[in-house]
Structures are given as structure tokens and as C-alpha cells.
Design a protein around this motif. Structure first.
Motif, PDB file in Angstrom:
ATOM      1  N   ILE A 132       0.861  -1.191   0.325  1.00 23.94           N
ATOM      2  CA  ILE A 132      -0.541  -0.017  -0.086  1.00 23.94           C
ATOM      3  C   ILE A 132       0.914   1.310  -0.601  1.00 23.94           C
ATOM      4  CG2 ILE A 132      -2.028   0.886   0.829  1.00 23.94           C
ATOM      5  CD1 ILE A 132      -2.690  -1.732   3.090  1.00 23.94           C
ATOM      6  N   ALA A 133       0.337   2.117  -0.503  1.00 21.07           N
ATOM      7  CA  ALA A 133       1.380   3.765  -0.568  1.00 21.07           C
ATOM      8  C   ALA A 133       0.161   5.167  -1.254  1.00 21.07           C
ATOM      9  CB  ALA A 133       2.006   3.111  -2.092  1.00 21.07           C
ATOM     10  N   GLY A 134       0.104   5.894   0.099  1.00 24.19           N
ATOM     11  CA  GLY A 134      -0.270   6.690   0.037  1.00 24.19           C
ATOM     12  C   GLY A 134       0.292   7.949  -1.094  1.00 24.19           C
ATOM     13  N   ILE A 135      -0.445   8.696  -1.951  1.00 18.49           N
ATOM     14  CA  ILE A 135       0.335   8.751  -2.686  1.00 18.49           C
ATOM     15  C   ILE A 135      -0.681  10.048  -2.405  1.00 18.49           C
ATOM     16  CG2 ILE A 135       0.493   9.108  -6.096  1.00 18.49           C
ATOM     17  CD1 ILE A 135       1.871   7.062  -4.060  1.00 18.49           C
ATOM     18  N   GLU A 136       0.806  11.315  -2.755  1.00 21.75           N
ATOM     19  CA  GLU A 136      -0.460  12.649  -2.490  1.00 21.75           C
ATOM     20  C   GLU A 136       0.447  13.709  -3.885  1.00 21.75           C
ATOM     21  OE1 GLU A 136      -2.168  15.353   0.321  1.00 21.75           O
ATOM     22  OE2 GLU A 136       0.122  15.263   0.689  1.00 21.75           O
ATOM     23  N   HIS A 137       0.077  15.064  -4.488  1.00 24.30           N
ATOM     24  CA  HIS A 137       0.445  15.243  -5.604  1.00 24.30           C
ATOM     25  C   HIS A 137       2.045  14.495  -6.440  1.00 24.30           C
ATOM     26  CE1 HIS A 137      -1.652  18.635  -4.055  1.00 24.30           C
ATOM     27  NE2 HIS A 137      -1.349  18.052  -3.534  1.00 24.30           N
ATOM     28  N   GLY A 138       1.347  13.758  -7.230  1.00 27.66           N
ATOM     29  CA  GLY A 138       2.413  12.723  -7.922  1.00 27.66           C
ATOM     30  C   GLY A 138       3.449  11.952  -6.931  1.00 27.66           C
ATOM     31  N   ALA A 139       3.721  11.941  -5.551  1.00 28.00           N
ATOM     32  CA  ALA A 139       4.639  11.462  -5.234  1.00 28.00           C
ATOM     33  C   ALA A 139       3.877  10.357  -3.949  1.00 28.00           C
ATOM     34  CB  ALA A 139       5.029  12.760  -4.132  1.00 28.00           C
ATOM     35  N   VAL A 140       5.044   9.743  -4.112  1.00 29.28           N
ATOM     36  CA  VAL A 140       4.859   8.815  -2.882  1.00 29.28           C
ATOM     37  C   VAL A 140       5.333   9.347  -1.521  1.00 29.28           C
ATOM     38  CG1 VAL A 140       5.930   5.876  -2.170  1.00 29.28           C
ATOM     39  CG2 VAL A 140       5.269   6.297  -4.076  1.00 29.28           C
ATOM     40  N   GLN A 141       4.324   9.739  -0.467  1.00 29.19           N
ATOM     41  CA  GLN A 141       4.655  10.213   0.768  1.00 29.19           C
ATOM     42  C   GLN A 141       4.777   9.004   1.099  1.00 29.19           C
ATOM     43  OE1 GLN A 141       4.523  13.411   1.113  1.00 29.19           O
ATOM     44  NE2 GLN A 141       3.906  13.683  -1.504  1.00 29.19           N
ATOM     45  N   TRP A 142       4.342   7.524   1.900  1.00 27.87           N
ATOM     46  CA  TRP A 142       4.874   6.375   2.650  1.00 27.87           C
ATOM     47  C   TRP A 142       4.183   4.958   2.072  1.00 27.87           C
ATOM     48  CZ3 TRP A 142       0.460   3.343   3.557  1.00 27.87           C
ATOM     49  CH2 TRP A 142      -0.794   4.298   3.460  1.00 27.87           C
TER      50      TRP A 142
END
Length: 164
Positions: A132-142
Motif C-alpha cells: 500500500i502506498a499513499g500518493i499525494e500530488h504525484g509523490a509517494v508519501q508513505w
């Protein structure tokens, strides 16, 4: 024994939450890869969701923890509309079968893709599923991989991450 498993799931969920909150300074752009949509179109990793903040889940057919996580996500109160992107490691047929088994064709809260050549798995460095990956504004945040059999440990993180 059951209490130990639930306690461990809670600890894992807390650790993931902490990692997500401190991981923002280490965000990395989504790596380059291509997957196949449920309609058969090739889609680049950077174009998987129009949402600013979304969840990428990578699963493998036959993975019991993957099945449990996907079933739970469909039950949780997650807003519809491209917030949860699920990539099935395998052929388009495998993706269609997986989506069909999880209501993907009829009102699922999940947007489905196949990774027939496993380029997404390599680019995302998926070693264990579900990943699982959290994506925000085109970047992997976690990111977190190999979620336990009981997905309730990651529910608060997933619900909070996908909230409006």
C-alpha cells in the motif's frame, strides 16, 4: 492468542500512521511504469488517479491477506471517485477475475489495473503483497507492505488518507 493478534495489528497500524506523518519530507515521485486499465488501455503510473491524494494498492492473485484487505476496503466508508487504485500483479484476465470476485464491475470503490509484465512491481519495489502506498500530488508519501491477515490495523490510516 486472538488478543495478541489484534494487539499486533493495532501496533502495526500505529507504526504505519507514525511513518505516514513523518514520511512527507522523504516523498519520492511516482516511479515510471505502465499498467493496463480494466478497459484495456495502457496507463502510466503518474496518470492512475486524477485525485490529488489517493491510495495505490498492489495485490497478487491467490494472496489471502490481499483478498481480505480488498474486501475490507469495499466495506469501509471510503469516498468513491478514484481515491483507491488497485493494481493486480498479473494478466488482464487475472485482473478481471480479481475485480469480479470483489465487485469491481458493479459499484466498487476501487479503480482497477493489471500489471501483466510486473513493471509496476519492479518500479515500486514490491516484495510482499499487499503493498500500500499513499500518493499525494504525484509523490509517494508513505508505503507499507505485507499487511497482516486482519486489515483492521491499517483501517484508520486508509480511511484518513482517502477522506475528502
Amino acid at each position: 492468542m486472538h488478543i495478541r493478534v489484534r494487539r499486533l495489528a493495532l501496533i502495526v497500524g500505529l507504526a504505519v500512521s507514525i511513518a505516514a506523518s513523518v514520511g512527507a519530507s522523504e516523498a519520492q515521485p511516482i516511479p515510471a511504469f505502465s499498467v493496463v486499465s480494466i478497459s484495456g488501455s495502457n496507463v502510466s503510473g503518474s496518470q492512475l488517479s486524477p485525485a490529488a491524494r489517493w491510495l495505490l494498492i498492489y495485490v497478487s492473485p491467490g494472496c489471502i491477506p490481499c483478498d481480505r484487505l480488498v474486501a475490507a476496503i469495499d466495506e469501509w466508508q471510503i469516498p468513491a471517485g478514484d481515491r483507491v487504485v488497485l493494481v493486480v500483479g498479473g494478466s488482464e484476465d487475472a485482473m478481471h477475475a480479481y475485480a469480479g470476485a470483489h465487485g469491481g464491475a458493479t459499484g466498487s470503490r476501487i479503480t482497477w489495473f493489471a500489471d501483466p509484465d510486473h513493471s509496476a512491481a519492479r518500479a515500486l519495489k514490491v516484495e510482499h503483497t499487499p503493498a500500500i502506498a499513499g500518493i499525494e500530488h504525484g509523490a509517494v508519501q508513505w508505503s507499507v507492505a505485507g499487511v497482516l491477515n486482519d486489515p483492521s490495523g491499517v483501517k484508520p490510516l486508509i480511511v484518513r488518507w482517502t477522506a475528502d
